[in-house]
Design a protein around this motif. Sequence first.
Motif, mmCIF file in Angstrom:
data_model
loop_
_atom_site.group_PDB
_atom_site.id
_atom_site.type_symbol
_atom_site.label_atom_id
_atom_site.label_comp_id
_atom_site.label_asym_id
_atom_site.label_seq_id
_atom_site.Cartn_x
_atom_site.Cartn_y
_atom_site.Cartn_z
ATOM 1 N N ASP A 14 -27.707 -104.704 55.310
ATOM 2 C CA ASP A 14 -26.568 -103.855 54.954
ATOM 3 C C ASP A 14 -27.063 -102.414 54.780
ATOM 4 O OD1 ASP A 14 -24.376 -102.608 53.924
ATOM 5 O OD2 ASP A 14 -24.057 -103.995 52.253
ATOM 6 N N VAL A 15 -26.555 -101.515 55.617
ATOM 7 C CA VAL A 15 -27.045 -100.128 55.575
ATOM 8 C C VAL A 15 -26.695 -99.442 54.262
ATOM 9 C CG1 VAL A 15 -27.014 -99.804 58.066
ATOM 10 C CG2 VAL A 15 -24.925 -99.412 56.766
ATOM 11 N N GLU A 16 -25.593 -99.867 53.625
ATOM 12 C CA GLU A 16 -25.217 -99.253 52.351
ATOM 13 C C GLU A 16 -26.194 -99.617 51.243
ATOM 14 O OE1 GLU A 16 -21.235 -100.069 51.277
ATOM 15 O OE2 GLU A 16 -20.361 -99.051 53.002
ATOM 16 N N LYS A 17 -26.740 -100.833 51.352
ATOM 17 C CA LYS A 17 -27.677 -101.277 50.309
ATOM 18 C C LYS A 17 -29.056 -100.679 50.556
ATOM 19 C CE LYS A 17 -29.005 -105.527 50.434
ATOM 20 N NZ LYS A 17 -29.012 -106.988 50.370
ATOM 21 N N GLY A 18 -29.488 -100.720 51.804
ATOM 22 C CA GLY A 18 -30.746 -100.091 52.183
ATOM 23 C C GLY A 18 -31.954 -100.609 51.445
ATOM 24 N N ASP A 19 -32.014 -101.921 51.196
ATOM 25 C CA ASP A 19 -33.136 -102.495 50.451
ATOM 26 C C ASP A 19 -33.576 -103.791 51.136
ATOM 27 O OD1 ASP A 19 -34.979 -103.443 48.695
ATOM 28 O OD2 ASP A 19 -33.729 -103.258 46.907
ATOM 29 N N SER A 20 -34.570 -103.667 52.011
ATOM 30 C CA SER A 20 -35.022 -104.834 52.765
ATOM 31 C C SER A 20 -35.739 -105.840 51.861
ATOM 32 C CB SER A 20 -35.958 -104.401 53.910
ATOM 33 O OG SER A 20 -37.106 -103.755 53.376
ATOM 34 N N ARG A 21 -36.358 -105.348 50.785
ATOM 35 C CA ARG A 21 -37.046 -106.266 49.863
ATOM 36 C C ARG A 21 -36.034 -107.187 49.183
ATOM 37 N NH1 ARG A 21 -39.096 -106.325 44.563
ATOM 38 N NH2 ARG A 21 -41.134 -107.349 44.398
ATOM 39 N N ASN A 22 -34.902 -106.618 48.804
ATOM 40 C CA ASN A 22 -33.837 -107.408 48.204
ATOM 41 C C ASN A 22 -33.328 -108.444 49.199
ATOM 42 O OD1 ASN A 22 -30.666 -107.587 47.284
ATOM 43 N ND2 ASN A 22 -32.046 -107.261 45.567
ATOM 44 N N ASP A 23 -33.199 -108.048 50.458
ATOM 45 C CA ASP A 23 -32.780 -108.990 51.505
ATOM 46 C C ASP A 23 -33.773 -110.145 51.637
ATOM 47 O OD1 ASP A 23 -30.535 -107.582 52.106
ATOM 48 O OD2 ASP A 23 -31.340 -106.587 53.885
#
Length: 625
Positions: free
Chosen positions: A103-112
């Motif tokens: 999600d580009v709005e979240k911008g957190d790959s670690r969270n993903d």
Amino acid sequence: MASEIHMPNPVCLIENRDRKLVVHQEALQLLSGIHQPVVVVAIVGLYRTGKSYLMNKLAGKNSGFPLGSTVQANTKGIWMWCVPYPGRPDQTLVLLDTEGLGDVEKGDSRNDSWIFALAVLLSSTLVYNSIGTIDQHAMDQLHYVTELTERIKSKSSPTENSGALEDSAEYVRFFPTFIWAVRDFSLQLELNGQPCTDDEYLENALKLKKGHSREDQVFNLPRECIRLFFPTRKCFIFDRPTNRKNLHRLEEMEESELEAEFVEQAIQFCRHVYKTSKPKTIPGGHVVNGRLLANLVETYVGTIRSGGVPCMENAVLALAQMENSAAVLEATGRYVELMDQKLKLPTETLQELLGIHAKCEDEALQVFMARAFKDDQQQFQAELMRALAQKKEAYCCQNELESSKRCKALLKRLSKELENRINNAIYSRPGGYQDYCNDLKTVRERYHQESGKGVMAEAEVEQFFKDQEAVGRAILQSDEALTEKEKEAEDARARAEAAEREKEIQRKQQAELEQKLEDQKRSHEASIQHLKEKLEKDRKKLLEEQNKMLESKLREEKALLEAGFLKHAAQLKEEIHQLRKENEDIRKPSWLSRVLEVASVTLPLVLPGLIGKAVGGVTRLIKHL
């Protein structure tokens, strides 16, 4: 029961709040109320790829998980929907819809990565949802699979010098089966100009590239991870469900309005999931129910929030501690419940009580064995056996107390006339002693004619006669009809009878003590037998796990050899050899006998309160065993 599940809509299980994962307690309570095995199907994938539609179909609904109709990701965190399992009334289907990745709005790959890791840890079937085709771009988007060993540990102390792929066999023990759902597929399903199946398309996409360059390694890594971590995999190709302008109203559309090919593909997808998905298990083959799944959720999210990496071995040990303690309480409670139902106090004999106890103890052991797992040192089983032994002794004491009360009340009623005559000095006359003895004999005879006195019948009547000895001796001495010699002879006879009665009481007490010791021997042997049966089941589950790993390694070895990856194949061959050796050890009788040998010492043998009463008897019993 599945029929008792009333979840008209999904609920949030794990909320992704300000890039922090938070467990919803209401959802945990719903899960904890499910006592059946749970089949957990989780779906992951990039946001806006139609994941929620498939999950709604698995729930048998057109709506539920929000589909969303804009470019913004709709699902935040992990949402849960528990529904009755189609065709399996003894299981519950738990559907987990995860937040869209990337999600580009979240911008957190670690969270993903944590969302992806939790989906893997919690599910028994994992669906990866993607759009278009399985090409290098799709593989690049699935980089989360290459990070799994950074997000999940199989053991608290990994093998020295072991890497991600070398430890893949351990992950296979608890990783879910894998389904790749390819949405909006617009190409011809062909390989080298020939039609192919969905699965052949996937396997072709997972082929490794020969070479040692950096580019080759980047190409191979996600493919290697999928091949090793998910040896059981399946692919489904989906056409576009409808034209682009109608996608926003997909929830409202009837199946007749959708593309026929897509509808049929969705039906086949659901049938496959229903047919092949298995209950969630943890290493050792222990089946997870709703309560255990709730504990896993709390354990994993708690570890992530504290900055740690979820470890399956630690999670299983923590679960085992909680479950085994609860199993002891549940089994003890069941024993008390059954004893209170079946036991009518007082019993006529001790053996009657012990017979009821044996049946209730057996059911309590079954309750314990059904719930307990990883009780490797039989610590909790020993705790249960001690608790049951104490409960049994308490029932024995209560049985004796009830019997004593009843016997004393009966003797008081039967001897009322005798007491009145003594108090009124009726026997204080010549020949009075013989009348006293006759009346005392009548009391005894009438006493023995009464039923329902219980285990203390003899002890209480003898105590009554013992209490009468002084009175009888006084009446004897005052009887002027008897000579001194006759009085001495009568006194000696009375004392001899009293001594004989005392010996008889001691013989009965010894016999009861031996009965209790014999029952404890039976209890010990029954406990060992239940353990043996559980170990046999555990061995079977362990071998199934081992064979699952072995089969995956053999398939991968064959694929590597065919592709010419000889070095990788040689490494796998050594692992396969080690797995086969472990299987041989597990199958040996000594694997079982070692545990039983320890258990025969660990599990308690002597009843509480018996030590000191019959040390010799206990010693002989231990020698016999």
